[in-house]
Design a protein around this motif. Sequence first.
Motif, short mmCIF file in Angstrom:
data_model
loop_
_atom_site.label_atom_id
_atom_site.label_comp_id
_atom_site.label_asym_id
_atom_site.label_seq_id
_atom_site.Cartn_x
_atom_site.Cartn_y
_atom_site.Cartn_z
N SER A 159 0.82 -1.21 0.00
CA SER A 159 0.00 0.00 0.00
C SER A 159 0.85 1.26 0.00
CB SER A 159 -0.94 0.02 1.21
OG SER A 159 -0.31 0.59 2.35
N THR A 160 0.17 2.39 -0.20
CA THR A 160 0.82 3.71 -0.19
C THR A 160 0.54 4.46 1.09
OG1 THR A 160 -1.09 4.70 -1.31
CG2 THR A 160 0.70 3.89 -2.71
N VAL A 161 0.00 3.78 2.11
CA VAL A 161 -0.42 4.44 3.35
C VAL A 161 0.75 5.18 4.00
CG1 VAL A 161 -1.27 4.10 5.70
CG2 VAL A 161 -2.30 2.84 3.81
N THR A 162 0.49 6.43 4.39
CA THR A 162 1.45 7.22 5.15
C THR A 162 0.73 7.81 6.35
OG1 THR A 162 1.00 9.19 3.82
CG2 THR A 162 2.83 7.80 3.12
N GLY A 257 -7.41 9.24 -7.63
CA GLY A 257 -5.97 9.19 -7.39
C GLY A 257 -5.58 8.37 -6.18
N GLY A 258 -6.58 7.73 -5.55
CA GLY A 258 -6.31 6.91 -4.37
C GLY A 258 -5.99 5.47 -4.74
N GLN A 259 -6.00 4.62 -3.74
CA GLN A 259 -5.56 3.23 -3.94
C GLN A 259 -6.52 2.26 -3.26
OE1 GLN A 259 -2.26 1.67 -1.60
NE2 GLN A 259 -1.31 0.81 -3.45
N VAL A 260 -6.81 1.17 -3.96
CA VAL A 260 -7.56 0.05 -3.41
C VAL A 260 -6.62 -1.14 -3.34
CG1 VAL A 260 -9.44 -1.59 -3.79
CG2 VAL A 260 -9.79 0.84 -4.27
N GLU A 283 -5.64 3.44 -8.34
CA GLU A 283 -4.76 2.27 -8.38
C GLU A 283 -5.44 1.10 -7.67
OE1 GLU A 283 -0.50 0.62 -6.65
OE2 GLU A 283 -0.98 2.76 -6.50
N VAL A 284 -5.64 0.01 -8.37
CA VAL A 284 -6.18 -1.20 -7.78
C VAL A 284 -5.08 -2.25 -7.77
CG1 VAL A 284 -7.94 -3.01 -7.89
CG2 VAL A 284 -8.51 -0.67 -8.60
N THR A 285 -4.68 -2.67 -6.58
CA THR A 285 -3.60 -3.65 -6.45
C THR A 285 -4.04 -4.76 -5.51
OG1 THR A 285 -1.22 -3.91 -6.07
CG2 THR A 285 -2.42 -2.54 -4.50
N THR A 286 -3.21 -5.75 -5.37
CA THR A 286 -3.53 -6.91 -4.53
C THR A 286 -2.40 -7.17 -3.55
OG1 THR A 286 -2.56 -8.44 -6.14
CG2 THR A 286 -4.91 -7.98 -6.35
#
Length: 344
Positions: A159-162, A257-260, A283-286
């Motif tokens: 993830s890109t969590v900050t 512009g967020g991420q799942v 962005e959809v990632t796993t």
Amino acid sequence: MKSIVQTAPRSIELSERDRPVPDDDEVLVRVHYAGLCGSDAHAYTYEEGYEWIPIPRIMGHEYSGEVAAVGDDVTEFAVGDPVVEEPIHDCGTCFQCKNGQENVCQNFEITGMHNDGAYAEYTTVEPDDLHRIPADLPLRQASITEPLSIATRAVFTQSTVTPGDTVLVEGPGPIGVLVAAVADSMGANVVVSGLGKDGAYRLPLVEELGIDTLNVEVDDIDSYVDARTDGIGFDVVFDTTGHKSGVEMAVEHVRKGGQVVVVGLPGDTSDLFMTPIVRGEIEVTTSYGSTWRNFEQALRVMANDAIDVDTIVDTSYSVDDPTAAFEAFLNSETCKPVFSFVDV
């Protein structure tokens, strides 16, 4: 030795098995605590996708224990060492393993699924699959290292969590709770969503951890998201539900512009409308499984008291009645049941 054995779909029993003897290149571990996770429950019900698992077998793959004996060729560990097993064993030779992606090995095997596991007083392990537990980390807490490593991978690696980010975690099952706890520990503003059935045990557990919750069957989720994020949407959404509706809801409530990050296994998502995902550059990632590094991260997170493990772990279920723990888990009456074998 006493062991929890699956004998048929939705049928398990406590039975006597011979204590294993380690080969020259193996370690014998005295199991102290062993946890129940979603994959154990899926194997218990023998649902679609789990029919390949052999029956009968000793269940269990996430546990903590102490080295009881070592084979003649083992030098890395000694009797008395506190350890956890990395239960997804990669082959080391396929393209993914050689490419540093051993968590998606083509030829992996899982302890307690492909073969006998750790719901027993003793189990044998190759030393390369063991991690030494920090001296000040209780074995009760260390029993959740494997699921916590899945959470550290999802948050730290994928993830890109900050710090300061708004984060939604969908699903208050064990992985969802641990993902939320890890994200919260790094300073994110986290909320966990659940269903009506989660209102009795799992959502209150999350609140006890100091993390906000949302019951999507009671609360107006659109209004909540608008108020929580000033109408922008969440920076990152983790879907741990294992249902296609979780992915669909995630892309609705993440910001442009967020991420799942999809952590659960949602099955068929053919109804997912891609146009707003592309237009919003979402962005959809796993995230799947974990690596050696994620295991070490999990151990350090616990050793540093970064999350409240004691609140998460539920040792109220007895080895003598394992069915009760599985049925309670399936009914959302518990989140992270852990069997204790030290008093068996």
